[in-house]
Design an enzyme around this catalytic site. Structure first.
Site, PDB file in Angstrom:
ATOM      1  N   ASN A 250       1.180  -6.774  -0.199  1.00  0.00           N
ATOM      2  CA  ASN A 250       0.896  -5.560  -1.005  1.00  0.00           C
ATOM      3  C   ASN A 250       2.188  -4.483  -0.951  1.00  0.00           C
ATOM      4  O   ASN A 250       1.935  -3.405  -1.193  1.00  0.00           O
ATOM      5  CB  ASN A 250      -0.496  -4.923  -0.633  1.00  0.00           C
ATOM      6  CG  ASN A 250      -0.487  -4.385   0.423  1.00  0.00           C
ATOM      7  OD1 ASN A 250       0.516  -4.515   1.334  1.00  0.00           O
ATOM      8  ND2 ASN A 250      -1.421  -4.078   1.182  1.00  0.00           N
TER       9      ASN A 250
ATOM     10  N   ARG B  16       1.519  -0.621  -5.942  1.00  0.00           N
ATOM     11  CA  ARG B  16       0.639  -1.937  -5.987  1.00  0.00           C
ATOM     12  C   ARG B  16      -0.017  -2.505  -6.953  1.00  0.00           C
ATOM     13  O   ARG B  16      -0.010  -3.684  -7.549  1.00  0.00           O
ATOM     14  CB  ARG B  16      -0.616  -1.667  -4.461  1.00  0.00           C
ATOM     15  CG  ARG B  16       0.083  -1.773  -3.283  1.00  0.00           C
ATOM     16  CD  ARG B  16      -0.687  -1.272  -2.230  1.00  0.00           C
ATOM     17  NE  ARG B  16      -0.445  -1.225  -0.838  1.00  0.00           N
ATOM     18  CZ  ARG B  16      -0.987  -0.530   0.087  1.00  0.00           C
ATOM     19  NH1 ARG B  16      -2.151   0.003  -0.091  1.00  0.00           N
ATOM     20  NH2 ARG B  16      -0.551  -0.554   1.627  1.00  0.00           N
TER      21      ARG B  16
ATOM     22  N   ARG C  93      -0.284   8.072  -0.592  1.00  0.00           N
ATOM     23  CA  ARG C  93      -1.367   6.946  -0.848  1.00  0.00           C
ATOM     24  C   ARG C  93      -1.675   6.830  -2.268  1.00  0.00           C
ATOM     25  O   ARG C  93      -2.107   5.802  -2.779  1.00  0.00           O
ATOM     26  CB  ARG C  93      -2.354   7.091   0.272  1.00  0.00           C
ATOM     27  CG  ARG C  93      -1.853   6.868   1.533  1.00  0.00           C
ATOM     28  CD  ARG C  93      -2.734   6.941   2.544  1.00  0.00           C
ATOM     29  NE  ARG C  93      -4.080   6.050   2.442  1.00  0.00           N
ATOM     30  CZ  ARG C  93      -4.077   4.852   3.154  1.00  0.00           C
ATOM     31  NH1 ARG C  93      -2.874   4.391   3.883  1.00  0.00           N
ATOM     32  NH2 ARG C  93      -5.088   3.954   3.115  1.00  0.00           N
TER      33      ARG C  93
ATOM     34  N   LYS D 275       7.677  -3.142   2.750  1.00  0.00           N
ATOM     35  CA  LYS D 275       7.427  -4.658   3.326  1.00  0.00           C
ATOM     36  C   LYS D 275       8.265  -5.480   2.884  1.00  0.00           C
ATOM     37  O   LYS D 275       8.913  -5.522   1.863  1.00  0.00           O
ATOM     38  CB  LYS D 275       5.672  -4.678   3.262  1.00  0.00           C
ATOM     39  CG  LYS D 275       4.925  -3.868   3.691  1.00  0.00           C
ATOM     40  CD  LYS D 275       3.395  -4.120   3.402  1.00  0.00           C
ATOM     41  CE  LYS D 275       2.520  -3.155   4.070  1.00  0.00           C
ATOM     42  NZ  LYS D 275       1.281  -3.517   3.954  1.00  0.00           N
TER      43      LYS D 275
ATOM     44  N   THR E 237      -5.536  -0.765  -1.272  1.00  0.00           N
ATOM     45  CA  THR E 237      -4.893  -1.672  -0.478  1.00  0.00           C
ATOM     46  C   THR E 237      -4.932  -3.111  -1.016  1.00  0.00           C
ATOM     47  O   THR E 237      -3.932  -4.034  -1.164  1.00  0.00           O
ATOM     48  CB  THR E 237      -5.670  -2.007   0.759  1.00  0.00           C
ATOM     49  OG1 THR E 237      -5.918  -0.727   1.441  1.00  0.00           O
ATOM     50  CG2 THR E 237      -5.266  -2.856   1.689  1.00  0.00           C
TER      51      THR E 237
ATOM     52  N   HIS F 143       3.688   0.121   2.496  1.00  0.00           N
ATOM     53  CA  HIS F 143       2.810   0.829   3.545  1.00  0.00           C
ATOM     54  C   HIS F 143       2.984   2.197   3.320  1.00  0.00           C
ATOM     55  O   HIS F 143       4.083   2.804   3.162  1.00  0.00           O
ATOM     56  CB  HIS F 143       3.322   0.438   5.082  1.00  0.00           C
ATOM     57  CG  HIS F 143       2.679   1.564   6.086  1.00  0.00           C
ATOM     58  ND1 HIS F 143       1.370   1.515   6.500  1.00  0.00           N
ATOM     59  CD2 HIS F 143       3.065   2.578   6.681  1.00  0.00           C
ATOM     60  CE1 HIS F 143       1.296   2.800   7.541  1.00  0.00           C
ATOM     61  NE2 HIS F 143       2.430   3.072   7.538  1.00  0.00           N
TER      62      HIS F 143
ATOM     63  N   PHE G 187      -7.713 -10.800  10.183  1.00  0.00           N
ATOM     64  CA  PHE G 187      -6.274 -10.872   9.425  1.00  0.00           C
ATOM     65  C   PHE G 187      -5.191 -10.318  10.069  1.00  0.00           C
ATOM     66  O   PHE G 187      -3.895 -10.524   9.729  1.00  0.00           O
ATOM     67  CB  PHE G 187      -6.170 -10.181   8.056  1.00  0.00           C
ATOM     68  CG  PHE G 187      -6.343  -8.839   8.057  1.00  0.00           C
ATOM     69  CD1 PHE G 187      -5.480  -7.639   8.390  1.00  0.00           C
ATOM     70  CD2 PHE G 187      -7.641  -8.269   7.597  1.00  0.00           C
ATOM     71  CE1 PHE G 187      -5.937  -6.585   8.318  1.00  0.00           C
ATOM     72  CE2 PHE G 187      -8.413  -6.999   7.563  1.00  0.00           C
ATOM     73  CZ  PHE G 187      -7.205  -6.051   7.912  1.00  0.00           C
TER      74      PHE G 187
ATOM     75  N   TYR H 110       0.236  -1.623  13.677  1.00  0.00           N
ATOM     76  CA  TYR H 110      -1.068  -1.785  13.305  1.00  0.00           C
ATOM     77  C   TYR H 110      -2.014  -2.021  14.112  1.00  0.00           C
ATOM     78  O   TYR H 110      -2.899  -2.869  14.131  1.00  0.00           O
ATOM     79  CB  TYR H 110      -1.019  -3.135  12.315  1.00  0.00           C
ATOM     80  CG  TYR H 110      -0.520  -2.901  10.908  1.00  0.00           C
ATOM     81  CD1 TYR H 110      -1.163  -2.089  10.045  1.00  0.00           C
ATOM     82  CD2 TYR H 110       0.662  -3.618  10.309  1.00  0.00           C
ATOM     83  CE1 TYR H 110      -0.509  -1.767   8.637  1.00  0.00           C
ATOM     84  CE2 TYR H 110       1.137  -3.424   9.408  1.00  0.00           C
ATOM     85  CZ  TYR H 110       0.540  -2.265   8.369  1.00  0.00           C
ATOM     86  OH  TYR H 110       1.174  -2.238   7.210  1.00  0.00           O
TER      87      TYR H 110
ATOM     88  N   GLU I 289       3.765   7.030  13.570  1.00  0.00           N
ATOM     89  CA  GLU I 289       4.559   5.863  13.097  1.00  0.00           C
ATOM     90  C   GLU I 289       6.221   6.430  13.015  1.00  0.00           C
ATOM     91  O   GLU I 289       6.825   5.373  13.292  1.00  0.00           O
ATOM     92  CB  GLU I 289       3.909   5.485  11.679  1.00  0.00           C
ATOM     93  CG  GLU I 289       2.715   4.745  11.929  1.00  0.00           C
ATOM     94  CD  GLU I 289       1.799   4.890  10.426  1.00  0.00           C
ATOM     95  OE1 GLU I 289       0.594   4.207  10.625  1.00  0.00           O
ATOM     96  OE2 GLU I 289       2.447   5.242   9.407  1.00  0.00           O
TER      97      GLU I 289
HETATM   98  P1  RTP Z   1      -0.935   0.058   5.038  1.00  0.00           P
HETATM   99  O1  RTP Z   1      -1.517   0.530   6.135  1.00  0.00           O
HETATM  100  O2  RTP Z   1      -0.097  -1.333   4.982  1.00  0.00           O
HETATM  101  O3  RTP Z   1      -0.433   1.113   4.239  1.00  0.00           O
HETATM  102  O4  RTP Z   1      -2.326  -0.491   4.156  1.00  0.00           O
HETATM  103  P2  RTP Z   1      -3.702   0.249   3.748  1.00  0.00           P
HETATM  104  O5  RTP Z   1      -3.446   1.403   4.546  1.00  0.00           O
HETATM  105  O6  RTP Z   1      -3.922   0.439   2.457  1.00  0.00           O
HETATM  106  O7  RTP Z   1      -4.579  -0.756   4.441  1.00  0.00           O
HETATM  107  P3  RTP Z   1      -5.143  -1.136   6.259  1.00  0.00           P
HETATM  108  O8  RTP Z   1      -6.833  -1.035   6.120  1.00  0.00           O
HETATM  109  O9  RTP Z   1      -4.297  -0.133   6.772  1.00  0.00           O
HETATM  110  O10 RTP Z   1      -4.468  -2.599   6.199  1.00  0.00           O
HETATM  111  C1  RTP Z   1      -3.029  -2.821   6.791  1.00  0.00           C
HETATM  112  C2  RTP Z   1      -2.811  -3.763   5.882  1.00  0.00           C
HETATM  113  O11 RTP Z   1      -3.267  -5.067   6.508  1.00  0.00           O
HETATM  114  C3  RTP Z   1      -3.425  -6.150   5.260  1.00  0.00           C
HETATM  115  N1  RTP Z   1      -4.582  -6.384   4.691  1.00  0.00           N
HETATM  116  N2  RTP Z   1      -5.154  -7.645   4.725  1.00  0.00           N
HETATM  117  N3  RTP Z   1      -6.601  -9.788   4.004  1.00  0.00           N
HETATM  118  C4  RTP Z   1      -7.182  -8.637   3.975  1.00  0.00           C
HETATM  119  O12 RTP Z   1      -8.348  -8.530   3.819  1.00  0.00           O
HETATM  120  C5  RTP Z   1      -6.357  -7.293   4.575  1.00  0.00           C
HETATM  121  N4  RTP Z   1      -6.887  -6.273   4.532  1.00  0.00           N
HETATM  122  C6  RTP Z   1      -5.811  -5.557   4.893  1.00  0.00           C
HETATM  123  C7  RTP Z   1      -2.798  -5.454   4.057  1.00  0.00           C
HETATM  124  O13 RTP Z   1      -1.339  -5.623   4.088  1.00  0.00           O
HETATM  125  C8  RTP Z   1      -2.858  -3.880   4.177  1.00  0.00           C
HETATM  126  O14 RTP Z   1      -2.064  -3.118   3.607  1.00  0.00           O
HETATM  127 MG    MG Z   2      -3.199   1.561   6.760  1.00  0.00          MG
END
Ligand code: RTP
Ligand code: MG
Length: 155
Positions: free
Chosen positions: A119, A109, A92, A16, A98, A122, A64, A56, A133
């Site tokens: 963070n 992370r 992962r 990112k 996350t 991705h 968010f 996303y 993707e």
């Molecule tokens: P990613 O898709 O980016 O690999 O992250 P992830 O699976 O660990 O988490 P996901 O639930 O898919 O959320 C995507 C991205 O959204 C941002 N986020 N912010 N402020 C918040 O509570 C919050 N929750 C998620 C993060 O950048 C997360 O990686």
């Molecule tokens: Mg995700």
């Protein structure tokens, strides 16, 4: 001879904008390389807003989401395709939780982040999302077919 039982998969991994700005590109690629996965695609890219929104789209009802899209287009990202047995789940694990404050030390992370909103990286969460993707971020012809020689990894 050791038979790999995990299916060979591909994951879309993206450094990112904060990861690029902080100079973590080499460090992150090193971690995937030394784990043993194969790099099949790589580019530095300024994402347009529509692409970040589509990437996303599953999160578009979350509070968010607008901030998340702004974050992803705030600077160049490094787009990658990594291939290997079980790479979706393994990536992962390498990436960590996350929320970087909850991510274990030793994960990307956990080692480099503080906030969910910054963070660093991705990783696809399922093989289907990985393929979705990859099709979103890479054009036909941008991926390279080659085989990484595993002779020195697997007995
Ligand atoms: P990613 O898709 O980016 O690999 O992250 P992830 O699976 O660990 O988490 P996901 O639930 O898919 O959320 C995507 C991205 O959204 C941002 N986020 N912010 N402020 C918040 O509570 C919050 N929750 C998620 C993060 O950048 C997360 O990686
Ligand atoms: Mg995700």
């Amino acid at each position: 001879f050791f038979a790999v039982t995990q299916a060979v998969e591909r994951s879309y991994i993206m450094i990112k904008p904060d990861g690029v700005q902080r100079g973590l590109v080499g460090e992150i690629i090193t971690r995937f390389e030394r784990k043993g996965f194969s790099l099949k695609g790589l580019k530095l890219f300024q994402a347009p807003k529509e692409l970040a929104e589509e990437h996303y789209s599953e999160l578009k009802e979350r509070p968010f989401y607008p901030e998340l899209v702004k974050y992803i287009v705030s600077g160049p990202v490094v787009c990658m395709v990594w291939e290997g047995p079980g790479v979706i789940a393994s990536a992962r694990k390498l990436i960590g939780a996350t929320n970087p404050l909850l991510a274990e030390p030793g994960t990307i992370r956990g080692d480099f982040g503080i906030q969910s909103g910054r963070n660093v990286i991705h990783g696809s969460d399922s093989p289907d999302n990985g393929e979705r993707e990859i099709a979103l971020w890479f054009k036909e012809g941008e991926l390279v077919e080659w085989t990484r020689n595993r002779t020195h990894m697997l007995a």
